[in-house]
Design an enzyme around this catalytic site. Structure first.
Site, mmCIF file in Angstrom:
data_model
loop_
_atom_site.group_PDB
_atom_site.id
_atom_site.type_symbol
_atom_site.label_atom_id
_atom_site.label_comp_id
_atom_site.label_asym_id
_atom_site.label_seq_id
_atom_site.Cartn_x
_atom_site.Cartn_y
_atom_site.Cartn_z
ATOM 1 N N HIS A 1 0.800 -1.237 0.000
ATOM 2 C CA HIS A 1 0.000 0.000 0.000
ATOM 3 C C HIS A 1 0.830 1.284 0.000
ATOM 4 C CE1 HIS A 1 -3.682 -2.220 0.502
ATOM 5 N NE2 HIS A 1 -3.363 -2.686 1.698
ATOM 6 N N ASP B 1 -3.428 -10.889 -1.831
ATOM 7 C CA ASP B 1 -3.881 -10.326 -0.562
ATOM 8 C C ASP B 1 -5.374 -9.990 -0.678
ATOM 9 O OD1 ASP B 1 -2.282 -8.758 1.890
ATOM 10 O OD2 ASP B 1 -4.213 -7.829 1.408
ATOM 11 N N HIS C 1 -6.657 -7.326 0.077
ATOM 12 C CA HIS C 1 -6.800 -5.903 -0.251
ATOM 13 C C HIS C 1 -6.065 -5.554 -1.554
ATOM 14 C CE1 HIS C 1 -7.240 -6.259 4.149
ATOM 15 N NE2 HIS C 1 -8.275 -5.491 3.908
#
Ligand SMILES: [Zn+2]
Length: 377
Positions: free
Chosen positions: A133, A169, A171
């Site tokens: 991220h 993942d 996300h």
């Protein structure tokens, strides 16, 4: 001959924890190492001690002023309000702790070691990596330094021209996607919870297909809540072989967050260990060996169990049917009381592998795959 697997890790992570109220405060890499040791599943010659990334390596992805702020977190223990706001640091999401600078340096150095080891003919797994991220000049989603982005940059620097990044993942990998959005030398493929209901919310939609010469080199599969083994494997089976055929990657990097597991309280996916393992097998069947990184995962026991199974696969070991008393004691000693009521303790602490869960294949999942692939067909 089969490539030898290498597990890159360190017990130093034990003292490089996030703030006490943070979802990542839990033991992860150190617990995995201890679990593997207690089960006799890793030999000294298979282990590689993590190294810290160098300043110039961090600059492959991040800006100098952001890195200076991160380093100040370590030296001063605090940042000014302006710095905190500018870099999205020192808040609940991205707190200042030993993990902020030292922990990130170690996790990132390990992803670079993974690149080096892969080129040297090994199969590397860096469970501390996969912090997908982070942005060039700000922290995001518990991530400070984008180690997968740096590893991908390093592969390009070493002359690779077609690098596939696969992110499993729960996300979406917003930091990685946005960095390589106009790049045709990196193809990003991500299966994740739809941003309509899950972090990072503003990225991860199907329509994001890359721009400029990167157009078509970004494939998002945003999925509804409740995705289990059957649906997850369906999506991967339908998309990965096609991407492999169209793109013909020279090398791939696979992010293996465990927050897709049913036990994980930060996602709405419901995979079993067996499901995650089959997804891993499928990637390796289609593409051969690659570079393996960890990722999210907020239930320490589920995470250590799952990654230990992946390690068994990589190192060519049989998956043990059950945990021995020493391993069971280790997992029971993990301080994770507040979520215990949400899981079946016996199930988590007695067994390693659980059975694949059958389930329906919902029309909305089929539709996402159809729409995603229509661009290429
Ligand atoms: Zn995640």
């Amino acid at each position: 001959m089969r490539r030898q697997a290498k597990l890159i890790g360190s017990f130093k992570y034990k003292s490089l924890r996030y703030a006490p109220n943070h979802p990542l405060r839990i033991p992860r890499v150190s617990l995995l190492l201890e679990l593997l040791q207690s089960l006799g599943l890793v030999e000294d010659r298979e282990r590689v001690e993590s190294r810290e990334a160098l300043w110039e390596e961090l600059l492959l992805f991040h800006t100098e002023e952001y890195l200076r702020a991160l380093r100040e977190c370590e030296s001063k223990g605090r940042l000014s309000r302006e710095q905190r706001e500018l870099f999205n640091l020192g808040n609940y999401e991205n707190p200042i702790s030993p993990a902020t600078w030292r922990g990130s340096l170690l996790a990132t150095g390990s992803s670079l070691q993974a690149v080096e080891l892969f080129q040297a003919g090994y199969v590397p797994f860096n469970p501390a990596g996969g912090m997908h991220h982070a942005y060039p000049s700000k922290a995001n989603g518990f991530c400070f330094i984008n180690d997968p982005g740096i590893a991908l940059q390093e592969l390009l620097r070493r002359g690779y021209r077609r690098v596939l990044y696969i992110d499993l993942d729960a996300h979406h990998c917003d930091g990685v996607q946005d960095f390589f959005y106009e790049e045709d030398r990196v193809f990003v493929l991500s299966l994740h919870q739809s941003p309509e209901y899950a972090f990072p919310f503003r990225r991860g939609y199907l329509q994001e297909r890359g721009e400029g010469r990167g157009k078509g080199y970004n494939l998002n599969l945003p999925l509804p809540p409740g995705v289990g083994d059957r649906e997850f494997l369906y999506v991967l089976e339908k998309t990965l072989p096609l991407v492999a055929e169209l793109y013909r990657p020279q090398v791939y990097v696979l992010q293996l967050g465990t927050d897709t597991l049913r036990e994980d309280y930060l996602s709405k996916f419901e995979l079993s260990n067996e499901g995650l393992l089959r997804a891993f097998d499928l990637v390796r069947e289609v593409l051969g060996e690659g570079i393996y990184l960890g990722g999210g995962g907020y239930h320490p026991v589920a995470l250590a169990r799952a990654w230990s199974l992946l390690w068994c696969r990589l190192s060519g070991r049989e998956v043990p049917k059950s945990l021995n008393p020493e391993a069971k004691k280790l997992l029971l000693s993990v301080d994770f009381e507040e979520f215990d009521e949400e899981v079946d303790r016996g199930y988590l602490y007695e067994r390693l592998l659980d059975p694949l869960r059958e389930g329906d294949l919902r029309p909305e999942v089929k539709k996402v795959v159809q729409e995603a692939l229509s661009y290429y067909l």
